[in-house]
Every structure is written in structure tokens, then in C-alpha cells.
Write an enzyme that holds these catalytic residues in place. Structure first.
Site, PDB file in Angstrom:
ATOM      1  N   CYS A 116       0.815  -1.217   0.000  1.00  0.00           N
ATOM      2  CA  CYS A 116       0.000   0.000   0.000  1.00  0.00           C
ATOM      3  C   CYS A 116       0.851   1.271   0.000  1.00  0.00           C
ATOM      4  O   CYS A 116       0.325   2.361  -0.218  1.00  0.00           O
ATOM      5  CB  CYS A 116      -0.942  -0.004   1.193  1.00  0.00           C
ATOM      6  SG  CYS A 116      -2.065  -1.418   1.214  1.00  0.00           S
ATOM      7  N   HIS A 258      -3.155   7.087   1.956  1.00  0.00           N
ATOM      8  CA  HIS A 258      -3.638   5.801   1.461  1.00  0.00           C
ATOM      9  C   HIS A 258      -5.017   5.547   2.043  1.00  0.00           C
ATOM     10  O   HIS A 258      -5.250   5.699   3.245  1.00  0.00           O
ATOM     11  CB  HIS A 258      -2.661   4.700   1.872  1.00  0.00           C
ATOM     12  CG  HIS A 258      -3.205   3.326   1.772  1.00  0.00           C
ATOM     13  ND1 HIS A 258      -3.793   2.844   0.618  1.00  0.00           N
ATOM     14  CD2 HIS A 258      -3.282   2.316   2.690  1.00  0.00           C
ATOM     15  CE1 HIS A 258      -4.195   1.605   0.823  1.00  0.00           C
ATOM     16  NE2 HIS A 258      -3.897   1.266   2.076  1.00  0.00           N
ATOM     17  N   ASN A 288     -10.231  -0.137  -0.099  1.00  0.00           N
ATOM     18  CA  ASN A 288      -8.771  -0.099  -0.071  1.00  0.00           C
ATOM     19  C   ASN A 288      -8.242  -0.738  -1.344  1.00  0.00           C
ATOM     20  O   ASN A 288      -8.341  -1.952  -1.522  1.00  0.00           O
ATOM     21  CB  ASN A 288      -8.273  -0.849   1.173  1.00  0.00           C
ATOM     22  CG  ASN A 288      -6.762  -0.897   1.293  1.00  0.00           C
ATOM     23  OD1 ASN A 288      -6.042  -0.668   0.323  1.00  0.00           O
ATOM     24  ND2 ASN A 288      -6.274  -1.219   2.481  1.00  0.00           N
TER      25      ASN A 288
END
Length: 334
Positions: A116, A258, A288
Site C-alpha cells: 500500500c 492511502h 482499499n
């Protein structure tokens, strides 16, 4: 941090996501959960999921085309393609497939894996090639198809993840340095908090020679540990990057984190003293998307006209590895 006479301008962005959207009510038909439970704990309302005939290559190539169009750059002008991903179509790499798909005939291309944090790590990597004078134009893509590796019977993780890709064009510019500061960090001692691990099965080839063959296991995560890690480390790494950029928190126009969990975004903003109207969030619609989340969110606010040329953005990625990092950059050509 190395500074040279060559500046970096971030001149275009683009994004792409599969059309199929699974909302929380639909997810509650798969596992024992509810829209209220997911929304209140994560801020996610739906996630985009790739169909079997959709690939990382196809999604990432579309995002890249949008970014090149905005920048006014032909694919044949690109010197380097960096694909930040943890879910390649081919373990040998997908960046070269995208290079061929785009017709970027003179570009070198490689995959970069930092989960990520991948887009932030990729942005810093791209800037080094430009500031060293090696390349003039770099196409940076963040893309992941996490639905391939999600355990859809695990309600702790399957509510979180979605698929998508985002891209930016970064170019040498002698009159402008758009990348103002950065900091990258890793701590492998906490690796077990978030994994997508290879699980070998013994295969005896001949007597005394046994190898391990198998496949990767679905995503496994300790959500509480990841939350604690992010809320502590992300403000620190942003503050260090701002220090390197010689800027104060008050000079940040946008906080672009993020898109992991709305609670993390809120907690980081609060710790930094950044008001909520400066926090970019679109996870409600995408979930996500790992390395894709920062560039997808950036592309949306740029195309909505919220982010203006010259705006200062503090971006931070964090996740598996564990890895985390931040970049302070100025949007646009001028």
C-alpha cells in the site's frame, strides 16, 4: 535528500476501476456483516471488483492513457514506466505488458512492490531518475487487483479491499521542483501484521531432493496492529517530510493518505492539526485499493477542480511490509 538543478513536475493524472461494484448490502449476503457495521468502522460503502476477463494490465493501461492525455504527452515520449503493484498478472512482471499495450516503445519498464506504500515509493524512485538527469518523462502507475487474493469468507478482511489503478506523469522541469520532500521507512519485524504469503507444499523430485511448490494464501491481517502502526507512524513520517521540504503543516493544502480506513484518516489529520476539509477521501466508493488508492483519489479531486496547480499536497502510504512513507509535492506544471 538529494537535490539537483533538475526539478520534477507532476503534469498529469488518470485513473480506472472496474465497473462492477459490490456494496455493503451485497457483501452481507456473502458473509455475516452489515452495511452499518462496515460503514461505521471503515467508512467504506462499496468496492469495485474486476471480472475474470479484466486484468491489471487493462485497468492500469487505461489509467495511464488518461494521465498521458492530461499531461499532453505521447506514449512514445515516455522514458520509463514504473508499476507499483502487489498483484501482477505475471510474477515476472506486468509493467512491460503495459509498455507494449501503450506503444511506449522507448520506455524501460519494471514492477515495484511495496504494497500500500508502493505509489509513494514509486514517486520517490521516479524522481531520482529525473533529478539524476537519466530520464525526462516517467509514467508512474499504482494498480492492484486485490480481489484475486481476498478470502471472501473472512469478514475481517473481505469488507476492506477493492480493485483499481491510478497513474501520474512526472517530467523534468528546470524551472520547478514539484517534489519538495520525502521520507521512506520499512520495518520487517512487523511483517506478520499484514501478509499475502506463499505457502509451499513439498514435492519430492527424487530421493533426497524435495522442493516447495504451491500458491499464495489469501490476505491475512491483524487490523488492530495495523491501525496502531498507521496512527503513530504516518504523522511522524509526514512531519519529517515537511521538515525536509522546509514547510509547516499550515502550508499544506491537501492531505492525501492511502485510503485504508476513514478512522485512520481522521486520526492522522487530528494528530497533525489538519482540518477535515483538507483531507481527501474517496474510500467510500472504492475501498482499499492498495497502491492504486492515492493516485485514484488524486485524479478525482484534480478533475473535480478542487486541487489547483501549485497546491501543496502531503501524501502518505502505509501497509504491508510493514512499509510507510510520505511525499510532499506541488501539483501541476506551473
Amino acid at each position: 535528500m538529494h537535490q539537483s538543478g533538475i526539478g520534477v513536475a507532476i503534469t498529469g493524472c488518470g485513473s480506472s476501476a472496474p465497473l462492477a461494484a459490490l456494496d455493503n448490502d451485497g457483501l452481507s449476503r456473502i458473509v455475516d456483516t452489515s452495511d452499518e457495521w462496515i460503514s461505521t468502522r471503515t467508512g467504506i460503502q462499496q468496492r469495485r471488483l474486476a471480472k475474470p476477463n479484466e486484468s491489471l494490465k487493462s485497468i492500469a493501461s487505461e489509467a495511464a492513457r488518461h494521465a498521458l492525455d492530461m499531461a499532453g504527452v505521447a506514449a512514445t515520449e515516455v522514458d520509463l514506466i514504473i508499476l507499483a503493484t502487489s498483484t501482477p498478472d505475471d510474477l515476472f512482471g506486468t509493467a512491460s505488458q503495459i509498455q507494449a499495450e501503450l506503444g511506449a516503445v522507448k520506455a524501460a519498464a519494471f514492477d515495484l512492490t511495496a504494497a500500500c506504500s508502493g505509489f509513494v515509493f514509486g514517486m520517490v524512485t521516479a524522481a531520482q531518475f529525473i533529478q539524476a538527469g537519466t530520464y525526462q518523462t516517467v509514467l508512474l502507475i499504482g494498480g492492484d487487483v486485490l480481489s484475486r487474493w481476498t478470502d471472501w469468507s473472512d469478514r475481517r478482511t473481505c469488507v476492506l479491499f477493492g480493485d483499481g489503478a491510478g497513474a501520474v506523469v512526472m517530467q523534468a522541469n528546470p524551472d520547478r521542483n514539484g517534489l519538495l520532500g520525502f521520507e521512506l521507512c520499512s520495518d520487517g519485524r512487523q511483517n506478520e501484521c499484514l501478509t499475502l504469503a506463499f505457502q509451499p507444499q513439498p514435492n519430492e523430485l527424487i530421493e533426497d531432493i524435495t522442493i516447495g511448490q504451491g500458491t499464495f494464501q489469501p490476505i491475512a491481517m491483524n487490523g488492530q496492529e495495523v491501525y496502531r502502526f498507521a496512527v503513530k507512524r504516518v504523522p511522524e513520517v509526514i512531519e519529517k517530510s515537511l521538515y525536509r521540504a522546509n514547510l509547516s503543516v499550515d502550508q499544506v493544502d491537501w492531505l492525501l493518505l492511502h485510503q485504508a480506513n476513514q478512522r485512520i484518516l481522521d486520526a492522522v489529520a487530528q494528530r497533525l492539526g489538519i482540518p477535515s476539509h483538507k483531507v481527501i477521501s474517496n474510500m467510500a466508493r472504492y475501498g482499499n485499493t492498495s497502491a492504486a488508492s492515492i493516485p485514484i483519489a488524486l485524479d478525482e479531486v484534480v478533475r473535480e477542480g478542487k486541487v489547483k496547480p501549485g497546491d501543496v499536497i502531503a501524501a502518505s502510504g502505509f501497509g504491508a511490509g510493514l512499509t510507510w512513507g510520505a511525499t510532499i509535492f506541488r501539483w501541476g506544471k506551473a
